[in-house]
Design an enzyme around this catalytic site. Sequence first.
Site, mmCIF file in Angstrom:
data_model
loop_
_atom_site.group_PDB
_atom_site.id
_atom_site.type_symbol
_atom_site.label_atom_id
_atom_site.label_comp_id
_atom_site.label_asym_id
_atom_site.label_seq_id
_atom_site.Cartn_x
_atom_site.Cartn_y
_atom_site.Cartn_z
ATOM 1 N N ASP A 33 -50.237 -52.805 12.832
ATOM 2 C CA ASP A 33 -50.398 -53.602 14.049
ATOM 3 C C ASP A 33 -49.284 -54.622 14.241
ATOM 4 O O ASP A 33 -49.323 -55.437 15.164
ATOM 5 C CB ASP A 33 -51.754 -54.305 14.067
ATOM 6 C CG ASP A 33 -51.931 -55.274 12.897
ATOM 7 O OD1 ASP A 33 -50.995 -55.405 12.076
ATOM 8 O OD2 ASP A 33 -52.998 -55.904 12.806
ATOM 9 N N LYS A 187 -14.198 -76.974 27.502
ATOM 10 C CA LYS A 187 -15.160 -75.920 27.843
ATOM 11 C C LYS A 187 -16.250 -76.494 28.726
ATOM 12 O O LYS A 187 -16.825 -77.535 28.422
ATOM 13 C CB LYS A 187 -15.780 -75.336 26.563
ATOM 14 C CG LYS A 187 -16.786 -74.223 26.811
ATOM 15 C CD LYS A 187 -17.242 -73.573 25.505
ATOM 16 C CE LYS A 187 -18.087 -74.491 24.663
ATOM 17 N NZ LYS A 187 -18.639 -73.809 23.475
ATOM 18 N N ASP A 214 -15.880 -72.884 14.797
ATOM 19 C CA ASP A 214 -17.068 -73.280 15.544
ATOM 20 C C ASP A 214 -18.266 -73.248 14.606
ATOM 21 O O ASP A 214 -18.190 -72.698 13.503
ATOM 22 C CB ASP A 214 -17.301 -72.351 16.733
ATOM 23 C CG ASP A 214 -18.021 -73.038 17.887
ATOM 24 O OD1 ASP A 214 -18.494 -74.191 17.699
ATOM 25 O OD2 ASP A 214 -18.124 -72.442 18.969
#
Length: 286
Positions: A33, A187, A214
Amino acid sequence: MILPGSASQALAAALADATDEPLATVEYQTFPDGELLVSVDALAEETPERAVVVASTVTSDAHLELLQLQDAAREAGVDEVVTVVPYMGYARQDSAFKAGQPVSARAVAAAVSSGTDRVVLVNPHEEAIAEFFDVPCDTVDAASVLADPLPPKLADPLFLSPDSGAIALAETVRDAYGTGDVDYFEKERDYDTGDVEVSPSDAGVEDRDVVLVDDIIATGSTMSESIDVLHERGVGGVFVTCVHPLLAANARTKLASAGVDGLYGTDTIERDVSTASVANVLAETL
């Protein structure tokens, strides 16, 4: 005892070595399930004083595994549960950006707090999310390890962040590498459309090796645009580094098409580019 989530097994093993704590083997089961169950046989054999759950929550299932590992430790009578979240899913949803939206990071933090005595995060997208937790929360800066896999002799290197908010990461990587300049791109993001416009800085890149730094690479769109701009300006080589290499959807091909000479990340998210480990940095905090 180190208890790994299924998405953080390699990091958990490295952390066990770094801390000299035993590493538990966890069984991960999915029922027909769709319900999940984790089982830690080691907790049935002994009750350690401390259990360290290590789980990057890159999926909804990973979030549930984390909560189950915490509860398994509590059920076994462990005195202290520490939860290390190398990459925290939903951390970028740190505000309700539109009316009717939740602060998802706060909701996730509340759930994680319910089963632990302490939380450790690695380079959260916003430091302020540590305040969402109801237990002590430490943040760890692992950016310095991104210097490890870089080529040893970059040509007049420039460490460049995609925006001003990440320039501290670029400075950390530059300092760990030992030489080079630091700058950033401008940016602007449209939060309605998701479009990002990148404007180059004034730093000269011609014939120089540039390291783009980054905290997270998700879709790779902004990073690939940055790479395009660098090639237009006659860059030497382009190397991309990030703490969290999420690399969702077609991010890898975007970056490859843009022309990247090297792509490196840490094992906060375990990908084939995870060539730098945060284990030793975490061990110092634990």
